[in-house]
Scaffold this active site. Sequence first.
Site, PDB file in Angstrom:
ATOM      1  N   SER A  42       0.490  -1.141  -0.134  1.00 59.47           N
ATOM      2  CA  SER A  42      -0.346  -0.093  -0.046  1.00 59.47           C
ATOM      3  C   SER A  42       0.871   1.169   0.139  1.00 59.47           C
ATOM      4  CB  SER A  42      -1.169  -0.371   1.502  1.00 59.47           C
ATOM      5  OG  SER A  42      -2.232   0.754   1.229  1.00 59.47           O
ATOM      6  N   ASN A  45       2.391   4.749  -4.976  1.00 60.15           N
ATOM      7  CA  ASN A  45       3.610   4.920  -6.294  1.00 60.15           C
ATOM      8  C   ASN A  45       3.587   6.297  -7.225  1.00 60.15           C
ATOM      9  OD1 ASN A  45       1.519   2.691  -5.631  1.00 60.15           O
ATOM     10  ND2 ASN A  45       2.155   1.562  -7.717  1.00 60.15           N
ATOM     11  N   CYS A  46       2.279   6.651  -7.182  1.00 58.56           N
ATOM     12  CA  CYS A  46       1.994   8.360  -7.116  1.00 58.56           C
ATOM     13  C   CYS A  46       2.546   8.997  -7.314  1.00 58.56           C
ATOM     14  CB  CYS A  46       0.588   8.377  -7.589  1.00 58.56           C
ATOM     15  SG  CYS A  46      -0.335   7.240  -8.151  1.00 58.56           S
ATOM     16  N   THR A 276     -11.564 -14.164 -13.668  1.00 60.92           N
ATOM     17  CA  THR A 276     -11.153 -14.622 -14.834  1.00 60.92           C
ATOM     18  C   THR A 276     -11.627 -15.404 -15.646  1.00 60.92           C
ATOM     19  OG1 THR A 276     -10.212 -16.260 -13.361  1.00 60.92           O
ATOM     20  CG2 THR A 276      -8.491 -14.051 -13.762  1.00 60.92           C
ATOM     21  N   ILE A 281     -10.970 -17.112  -9.505  1.00 60.69           N
ATOM     22  CA  ILE A 281      -9.830 -16.508  -9.634  1.00 60.69           C
ATOM     23  C   ILE A 281     -10.281 -14.777 -10.247  1.00 60.69           C
ATOM     24  CG2 ILE A 281      -7.178 -16.247 -10.537  1.00 60.69           C
ATOM     25  CD1 ILE A 281      -7.387 -19.357 -10.624  1.00 60.69           C
ATOM     26  N   TYR A 282      -9.862 -14.180  -9.627  1.00 65.03           N
ATOM     27  CA  TYR A 282     -10.741 -12.856 -10.138  1.00 65.03           C
ATOM     28  C   TYR A 282      -9.332 -12.010 -10.444  1.00 65.03           C
ATOM     29  CZ  TYR A 282     -15.151 -13.935  -8.199  1.00 65.03           C
ATOM     30  OH  TYR A 282     -16.416 -13.927  -8.041  1.00 65.03           O
ATOM     31  N   GLY A 285      -6.466  -4.894 -11.315  1.00 61.70           N
ATOM     32  CA  GLY A 285      -5.536  -3.341 -11.731  1.00 61.70           C
ATOM     33  C   GLY A 285      -5.029  -3.535 -13.458  1.00 61.70           C
ATOM     34  N   ASP A 286      -3.748  -2.904 -12.865  1.00 61.63           N
ATOM     35  CA  ASP A 286      -3.170  -2.670 -14.144  1.00 61.63           C
ATOM     36  C   ASP A 286      -3.131  -3.833 -15.183  1.00 61.63           C
ATOM     37  OD1 ASP A 286      -2.704  -0.363 -13.058  1.00 61.63           O
ATOM     38  OD2 ASP A 286      -0.387  -0.362 -12.441  1.00 61.63           O
ATOM     39  N   TYR A 429     -21.468  29.195  -7.896  1.00 58.29           N
ATOM     40  CA  TYR A 429     -20.487  30.328  -8.640  1.00 58.29           C
ATOM     41  C   TYR A 429     -20.504  31.794  -7.317  1.00 58.29           C
ATOM     42  CZ  TYR A 429     -20.033  35.250 -10.827  1.00 58.29           C
ATOM     43  OH  TYR A 429     -19.699  37.036 -10.538  1.00 58.29           O
TER      44      TYR A 429
HETATM   45  P1  FAD Z   1       0.466  -1.852  -8.221  1.00 59.92           P
HETATM   46  O1  FAD Z   1      -0.218  -1.119  -7.566  1.00 59.92           O
HETATM   47  O2  FAD Z   1       1.354  -2.082  -9.509  1.00 59.92           O
HETATM   48  O3  FAD Z   1       1.082  -3.692  -6.927  1.00 59.92           O
HETATM   49  C1  FAD Z   1       0.974  -4.141  -7.820  1.00 59.92           C
HETATM   50  C2  FAD Z   1       1.680  -4.869  -6.788  1.00 59.92           C
HETATM   51  O4  FAD Z   1       1.991  -6.664  -6.975  1.00 59.92           O
HETATM   52  C3  FAD Z   1       3.323  -5.089  -6.909  1.00 59.92           C
HETATM   53  O5  FAD Z   1       4.102  -4.372  -5.032  1.00 59.92           O
HETATM   54  C4  FAD Z   1       4.607  -5.846  -6.949  1.00 59.92           C
HETATM   55  O6  FAD Z   1       5.285  -5.657  -5.959  1.00 59.92           O
HETATM   56  C5  FAD Z   1       3.099  -7.281  -6.180  1.00 59.92           C
HETATM   57  N1  FAD Z   1       3.540  -8.340  -7.272  1.00 59.92           N
HETATM   58  C6  FAD Z   1       3.487  -8.218  -8.940  1.00 59.92           C
HETATM   59  N2  FAD Z   1       3.167  -9.724  -9.026  1.00 59.92           N
HETATM   60  C7  FAD Z   1       4.002 -10.477  -7.572  1.00 59.92           C
HETATM   61  C8  FAD Z   1       3.557 -11.891  -7.918  1.00 59.92           C
HETATM   62  N3  FAD Z   1       4.070 -12.687  -8.477  1.00 59.92           N
HETATM   63  N4  FAD Z   1       4.162 -12.557  -6.118  1.00 59.92           N
HETATM   64  C9  FAD Z   1       4.010 -11.103  -4.943  1.00 59.92           C
HETATM   65  N5  FAD Z   1       3.031  -9.625  -5.101  1.00 59.92           N
HETATM   66  C10 FAD Z   1       3.341  -9.796  -6.551  1.00 59.92           C
HETATM   67  N6  FAD Z   1      -2.139   6.413 -11.553  1.00 59.92           N
HETATM   68  C11 FAD Z   1      -2.651   6.962 -10.767  1.00 59.92           C
HETATM   69  O7  FAD Z   1      -4.021   7.666 -11.781  1.00 59.92           O
HETATM   70  N7  FAD Z   1      -2.304   8.407 -11.170  1.00 59.92           N
HETATM   71  C12 FAD Z   1      -0.785   8.683 -10.794  1.00 59.92           C
HETATM   72  O8  FAD Z   1      -1.554  10.023 -10.512  1.00 59.92           O
HETATM   73  C13 FAD Z   1      -0.054   7.853 -10.757  1.00 59.92           C
HETATM   74  N8  FAD Z   1       1.336   8.210 -10.635  1.00 59.92           N
HETATM   75  C14 FAD Z   1       2.248   7.092 -11.240  1.00 59.92           C
HETATM   76  C15 FAD Z   1       3.345   7.262 -10.334  1.00 59.92           C
HETATM   77  C16 FAD Z   1       4.436   6.355 -10.993  1.00 59.92           C
HETATM   78  C17 FAD Z   1       6.011   6.644 -10.739  1.00 59.92           C
HETATM   79  C18 FAD Z   1       3.636   5.006 -11.059  1.00 59.92           C
HETATM   80  C19 FAD Z   1       4.546   3.946 -11.335  1.00 59.92           C
HETATM   81  C20 FAD Z   1       2.717   5.158 -11.005  1.00 59.92           C
HETATM   82  C21 FAD Z   1       1.617   5.820 -11.188  1.00 59.92           C
HETATM   83  N9  FAD Z   1       0.015   5.278 -11.236  1.00 59.92           N
HETATM   84  C22 FAD Z   1      -0.717   6.729 -11.375  1.00 59.92           C
HETATM   85  C23 FAD Z   1      -0.187   4.315 -11.607  1.00 59.92           C
HETATM   86  C24 FAD Z   1      -0.863   2.912 -10.335  1.00 59.92           C
HETATM   87  O9  FAD Z   1       0.096   3.454  -9.271  1.00 59.92           O
HETATM   88  C25 FAD Z   1      -1.179   2.162 -10.941  1.00 59.92           C
HETATM   89  O10 FAD Z   1      -2.304   2.320 -11.872  1.00 59.92           O
HETATM   90  C26 FAD Z   1      -1.722   0.896 -10.438  1.00 59.92           C
HETATM   91  O11 FAD Z   1      -0.777   1.674  -8.902  1.00 59.92           O
HETATM   92  C27 FAD Z   1      -2.003  -0.421 -10.000  1.00 59.92           C
HETATM   93  O12 FAD Z   1      -2.270  -0.725  -9.145  1.00 59.92           O
HETATM   94  P2  FAD Z   1      -2.058  -2.583  -9.461  1.00 59.92           P
HETATM   95  O13 FAD Z   1      -2.908  -2.405  -7.889  1.00 59.92           O
HETATM   96  O14 FAD Z   1      -2.963  -3.443 -10.652  1.00 59.92           O
HETATM   97  O15 FAD Z   1      -0.534  -3.043  -9.715  1.00 59.92           O
END
Ligand code: FAD
Length: 810
Positions: A42, A45-46, A276, A281-282, A285-286, A429
């Site tokens: 948690s 990132n942003c 999925t 399995i769900y 995110g990215d 306004y």
């Molecule tokens: P993540 O937040 O990336 O989390 C995935 C986690 O899964 C990681 O910590 C990784 O270590 C872990 N993981 C992966 N594989 C495994 C595994 N096999 N076993 C255990 N753990 C694993 N979005 C915005 O909307 N606005 C912003 O301003 C913005 N700024 C950003 C700035 C930066 C520098 C970055 C890198 C991203 C930014 N983003 C922003 C994008 C946003 O952070 C992501 O869209 C969001 O965090 C995605 O969430 P997630 O849970 O999919 O992945």
Amino acid sequence: MSLHQKIVIVGGVAGGASAAARLRRLAENAVIVLFERGEYISYANCGLPYYIGGEIAEKSDLILQTPEAFYERYHVDVRVLHEVTAINRTAKTVSVLNRTTGETFFESYDKLILSPGAEPIRPEGNGFQSDRVFTLRNVPDTFRIREFIDRSKPKTAVVIGGGYIGLEMAENLHRLGIDTTIVQRSEHVLPPLDFDIACQVHREIERHGVRLLLNNDVRNISERDGRLRFELKDGTIDADFAVLSIGVKPDGDLASKAGLRVNSRGCIVVSDQMRTSDSDIYAVGDAVEITDFIAGGKGFIPLAGPANRQGRIAADNICGITSKYEGTQGSAILRVFDLTVATTGISEAAARKAGLDCEKSFTWSASHAGYYPGAVDMAIKTVFQMKTGKLLGAQLVGYEGVDKRCDVIATAIRCGMTGHDFAKLELCYAPPYSSAKDPVNMVGFVIENILTGLVKIFHWHELDELRKNANVTLLDVRTKHEFDSGHIDGFINVPLDDLRSRIGELDKSKRIYVTCQVGVRGYAAARILTQNGFDAYNLSGGYRLYHSIFGPKTVAVKKSTPQMEKPGETAALKINACGLQCPGPIMKLSTTLASAKVGETIEISTTDPAFGSDLEGFCRRTGHELLGVKLERGVTIATIRKGVPHAETGVTAEKTGKNFIVFSGDLDKAIAAFIMANAAAALGRKVSIFFTFWGLNILRRPEHIPVEKDFLSKVFGWMMPRGSLRLPLSKMNMGGFGSEMVRSIMKRKNIASLEDLIRSAQAQGVELVACSMSMDVMGIKPEELIDGVKLGGAAAMIAHAEESDMSLFI
Ligand code: FAD
């Protein structure tokens, strides 16, 4: 709700942590285990780029939750430094590697949620693996970059890729005093935007002194003596390190190895309930494929908001609450120096690619009531369906109030609203916050006028064709003063207030294309003309939009040092010279100073790029005091205190300087100029050389510098000699042979070459000033000039001439 299942979550940041928290709120008895490969869960990132730049001061501010706190609040068994390496769907277990002990074990699940995110793309080979080429995804990456900067004190950096992360990194590196260059493959930064709106972002980046190389890419990186050399599509550049931000790819490996459905890009395919191809399995995110909320197609839009919402939706569905993800709209916002850039929905380019029938509109509106201090304009581009008026997308840039307008539009798009609905919105306004007609209402009014046929519009990209057409009249209805300060080629000027009385001068048999500054007076003119039987069209976004796309390249503003700024100094008189080109602002200032009282302060705001350097010389010469220069929301603001003019006090600046104006681009004349300049500098004289027109060629770098140019400037650039080594002789050039002969004779006689003369002149403090106006005319960009050259206007040249007892025109 009581659920006695065991839910395992992979990934502990946006999607994973949201799912875990929601699950616990819905199912107190469930067993929830969260595995995170990294050390932190948690985290923000942003916020990572802002820690690197120092705006976020504490490391601890980046970590929003610890495993212990998460357990205490949610009773979730969080295991950091645990990587899930495989999924055994038949046994319903995951294999987990404990990264601290190296041991592997199995964990069973009833339901599994994957939220592994996306990883930065790093090309194989070609030097991209260098440990001076950094990527930024998580907290350890952030610390690595910060530690490198603290330890190595780099002076220069290249940011490869001009997306959100690239621009945030460039801003933060610049904030640390690192000379930064952005290399971007396409014709504009921020791919979710259209070119016409992105041009304003380019200007903001360049105004702050970050170099931007568009239509370019890094082909190879080599390392020598602790520095990196980047081979670009056009030319090479050197820097101490690089940040690679060319995009991210979904982390879909775990899913694909387990036989779950992934698409060709590697995104995990999910249903609208985030399930999925395996119903237990769900994925969120990215890492998942999304449905584009506007165009309906499948895509990949990695953003934090969707990841958080999808985590919640997956948790709902696991707990028996039917919850659907209805698609990603792409709402995003970003700060680029002082500018806010926001977008929601689809861009024009994406809409056309998806085959949607659409029209676009540009409006400029003040952030709040114009009569209340501090209002600044924002540009809004909207893309809408011509048939229904439904909004498909919007892009906004401005210095204030952009975020709330984009959020209103994003909400309206979610609700399927049309331009007509926008006109009806009742928004808050009061003068400090908005106008009685909010910028969002204005968008609605304009779209409504277009939809109902009250006004016909045309766009900046149609102008080339229109200029060739003998059956059209191009009419600018701004005041004469505005028109004289800059207008689009081919337009004639009839100010709006004179239009009715001069309408007889216009040919009714021709279609008439009107422009004004932002589109409002053009609309009024188009209405007058239409009602008088003309076939009239209004330029959407007006001259201002056109100028932001095609106007001269922005030059970095040289800001005053904090010591120069005198706090508490409030100007008695304020001049707005925005939009005027050199020498307009200095003339306006001069007129105001003439009528001001001695000791009075004057604040002048201008968008003229050469103004800062003109002003220094102007104040020196005239006896006024320059109190400070600052760059604020895209405008250079200078404060000057009126002094007793030198002419009245009899005080004159020391007149021993030597001033050269080099108009010629001939080798022999350039040598003569530099020999004299070096001699004068050696005698301790203050020497300045002002290069104008062909003389600018002497200052060009010999290598090809990748810069954006229009066609004519490119042709000019090819035809003119690139730098001192390629200059012809004024006589007996003999196809370049003459120049070679002179160079070899000089060498034999031990006379320094022109290049050595230039170097020694610079070493002796000779000021080399390139005429900004001639550069604009000849299409020469600041990046194409050798290092150490200042840009200046006529006032800077005159100031030097007045301080000199000799001026030579060469
Ligand atoms: P993540 O937040 O990336 O989390 C995935 C986690 O899964 C990681 O910590 C990784 O270590 C872990 N993981 C992966 N594989 C495994 C595994 N096999 N076993 C255990 N753990 C694993 N979005 C915005 O909307 N606005 C912003 O301003 C913005 N700024 C950003 C700035 C930066 C520098 C970055 C890198 C991203 C930014 N983003 C922003 C994008 C946003 O952070 C992501 O869209 C969001 O965090 C995605 O969430 P997630 O849970 O999919 O992945």
